[in-house]
Design a protein around this motif. Structure first.
Motif, mmCIF file in Angstrom:
data_model
loop_
_atom_site.group_PDB
_atom_site.id
_atom_site.type_symbol
_atom_site.label_atom_id
_atom_site.label_comp_id
_atom_site.label_asym_id
_atom_site.label_seq_id
_atom_site.Cartn_x
_atom_site.Cartn_y
_atom_site.Cartn_z
ATOM 1 N N LEU A 107 0.873 -1.207 -0.007
ATOM 2 C CA LEU A 107 0.166 -0.113 -0.220
ATOM 3 C C LEU A 107 0.879 1.092 -0.043
ATOM 4 N N VAL A 108 0.257 2.504 -0.428
ATOM 5 C CA VAL A 108 1.090 3.523 -0.504
ATOM 6 C C VAL A 108 0.106 4.510 0.202
ATOM 7 N N LEU A 109 0.483 5.039 1.466
ATOM 8 C CA LEU A 109 -0.604 5.792 2.108
ATOM 9 C C LEU A 109 -0.137 7.428 2.093
ATOM 10 N N LEU A 110 -0.959 8.228 1.807
ATOM 11 C CA LEU A 110 -0.673 9.740 1.586
ATOM 12 C C LEU A 110 -1.243 10.403 2.955
ATOM 13 N N CYS A 111 -0.438 10.989 3.629
ATOM 14 C CA CYS A 111 -1.073 11.887 4.649
ATOM 15 C C CYS A 111 -1.142 13.338 4.410
ATOM 16 N N GLY A 112 -2.485 13.916 4.203
ATOM 17 C CA GLY A 112 -2.756 15.245 4.051
ATOM 18 C C GLY A 112 -2.446 15.940 5.362
ATOM 19 N N HIS A 113 -2.238 17.332 4.965
ATOM 20 C CA HIS A 113 -2.043 18.285 6.125
ATOM 21 C C HIS A 113 -2.630 19.670 5.573
ATOM 22 N N TYR A 114 -2.574 20.702 6.529
ATOM 23 C CA TYR A 114 -3.061 22.191 6.338
ATOM 24 C C TYR A 114 -4.731 21.894 5.859
ATOM 25 N N GLU A 115 -5.153 22.439 4.808
ATOM 26 C CA GLU A 115 -6.218 22.536 4.434
ATOM 27 C C GLU A 115 -6.667 21.663 3.336
ATOM 28 N N GLY A 116 -5.539 20.796 2.910
ATOM 29 C CA GLY A 116 -5.927 19.443 2.235
ATOM 30 C C GLY A 116 -4.932 19.476 0.956
ATOM 31 N N VAL A 117 -5.123 18.660 0.057
ATOM 32 C CA VAL A 117 -4.169 18.578 -1.070
ATOM 33 C C VAL A 117 -4.710 19.164 -2.423
ATOM 34 N N ASP A 118 -3.943 19.555 -3.291
ATOM 35 C CA ASP A 118 -4.209 20.120 -4.699
ATOM 36 C C ASP A 118 -4.806 18.773 -5.273
ATOM 37 N N GLN A 119 -6.142 19.110 -5.671
ATOM 38 C CA GLN A 119 -6.879 18.004 -6.466
ATOM 39 C C GLN A 119 -6.313 17.110 -7.805
ATOM 40 N N ARG A 120 -5.150 18.038 -8.321
ATOM 41 C CA ARG A 120 -4.649 17.276 -9.493
ATOM 42 C C ARG A 120 -3.647 16.233 -8.889
ATOM 43 N N ALA A 121 -3.107 16.181 -7.543
ATOM 44 C CA ALA A 121 -2.365 15.201 -7.250
ATOM 45 C C ALA A 121 -3.060 14.074 -6.837
ATOM 46 N N ILE A 122 -4.455 14.186 -6.336
ATOM 47 C CA ILE A 122 -5.281 13.029 -6.264
ATOM 48 C C ILE A 122 -5.864 12.379 -7.389
ATOM 49 N N ASP A 123 -6.064 13.510 -8.608
ATOM 50 C CA ASP A 123 -6.261 12.821 -9.968
ATOM 51 C C ASP A 123 -5.268 12.249 -10.624
ATOM 52 N N LEU A 124 -4.047 12.513 -10.469
ATOM 53 C CA LEU A 124 -2.875 11.808 -11.016
ATOM 54 C C LEU A 124 -2.506 10.764 -10.195
ATOM 55 N N VAL A 125 -2.223 10.481 -8.741
ATOM 56 C CA VAL A 125 -1.711 9.345 -8.419
ATOM 57 C C VAL A 125 -2.369 8.619 -7.155
ATOM 58 N N VAL A 126 -3.603 9.152 -6.873
ATOM 59 C CA VAL A 126 -4.230 8.647 -5.749
ATOM 60 C C VAL A 126 -5.416 7.426 -6.258
ATOM 61 N N ASP A 127 -5.531 6.395 -5.652
ATOM 62 C CA ASP A 127 -6.791 5.463 -6.338
ATOM 63 C C ASP A 127 -7.933 5.563 -5.254
ATOM 64 N N GLU A 128 -7.581 6.072 -4.018
ATOM 65 C CA GLU A 128 -8.756 5.811 -3.091
ATOM 66 C C GLU A 128 -8.753 6.780 -2.022
ATOM 67 N N GLU A 129 -9.583 7.440 -1.596
ATOM 68 C CA GLU A 129 -9.881 8.189 -0.308
ATOM 69 C C GLU A 129 -10.551 7.705 0.822
ATOM 70 N N ILE A 130 -9.955 7.535 1.807
ATOM 71 C CA ILE A 130 -10.484 6.800 3.272
ATOM 72 C C ILE A 130 -10.505 7.750 4.348
#
Length: 244
Positions: A107-130
């Motif tokens: 698994l690769v886990l991405l930890c967000g911080h502050y007010e969140g993550v630029d949506q383009r990062a999510i669109d490009l490399v994230v498979d799922e939000e939990i």
């Protein structure tokens, strides 16, 4: 299982990864959990990883470039499986989802911080939000620890007994039955006779009945969908009413 955790604050994981069951599993080669600092991947002179949100608003947003480059780099290092962004807007984490994720080799886990993550990062490399639930944390680090711990329990050999995951809360759609250990009597409270009887059939029946009763009292939402016979359901409802 291999798990890469991408964070702006990897030092937060030091105690978690080196103590207790997770620490022993890593030392024994059952788990390969690595923390990855996102900051060095920034292409900015001062290694900035956040900026003001377009359109205005409070706080800062994590930039896409450091995240995308970090995820792609850990992929090249052999960390496979879905990339999960720990986010308050994600789907709630459930035991069935934990079991599903445990089937992956990594698994690769991405930890967000502050007010969140630029949506383009999510669109490009994230498979799922939990999400862990309907509340907000200051960052995704604690959520990543919780997810790692829950998934690790299903890696063969980590707990030392497959029965541990088969009998615990949620595995059968029910909460776990009450547990007791020595001494037999403590401050006037005695462990149930059935648990000391040696009658394993009686013990199994008692544990199931108490698991169903605990579920009815503490999580009626789970009780409605848990697998049980109509006789069990009616009997437990009657007992709960009698005991108040």
């Amino acid at each position: 299982m291999k798990i890469a955790i991408l964070s702006l604050f990897p030092e937060m994981f030091e105690g978690f990864l080196n103590a207790s069951i997770i620490g022993r599993a890593r030392q024994g080669g059952l788990l390969n959990v690595q923390t990855v600092d996102i900051r060095p991947y920034s292409d900015k002179k001062h290694k900035n990883t956040d900026d003001y949100p377009f359109g205005g608003g409070a706080g800062m947003v994590m930039m896409a470039q450091p995240i995308v480059d970090a995820v792609r780099d850990v992929r090249r290092q052999g960390f496979e499986g879905p990339c999960i962004y720990l986010s308050p807007r994600g789907k709630p984490l459930t035991q069935s989802k934990v079991v599903e994720l445990a089937q992956h080799d990594g698994l690769v886990l991405l930890c967000g911080h502050y007010e969140g993550v630029d949506q383009r990062a999510i669109d490009l490399v994230v498979d799922e939000e939990i999400s862990l639930g309907d509340f907000v944390l200051t960052g995704g680090e604690l959520a990543a620890m919780a997810l790692t711990d829950a998934v690790a329990r299903y890696v063969p050999g980590v707990l030392g007994s497959d029965e541990s995951t088969e009998e615990e809360s949620f595995s059968a759609g029910l909460l776990e039955y009450p547990q007791y250990t020595r001494p037999r009597v403590y401050e006037g409270l005695e462990a149930p006779e059935v648990l000391l009887s040696g009658d394993h059939a009686w013990i199994r029946a008692w544990r199931r009945e108490l698991a169903i009763l605990c579920t009815l009292r503490m999580r009626p939402d789970l009780f409605e969908t848990a697998a049980m016979t109509e006789k069990e359901r009616a009997g437990i409802i009657r007992r709960a009413e009698e005991e108040g």
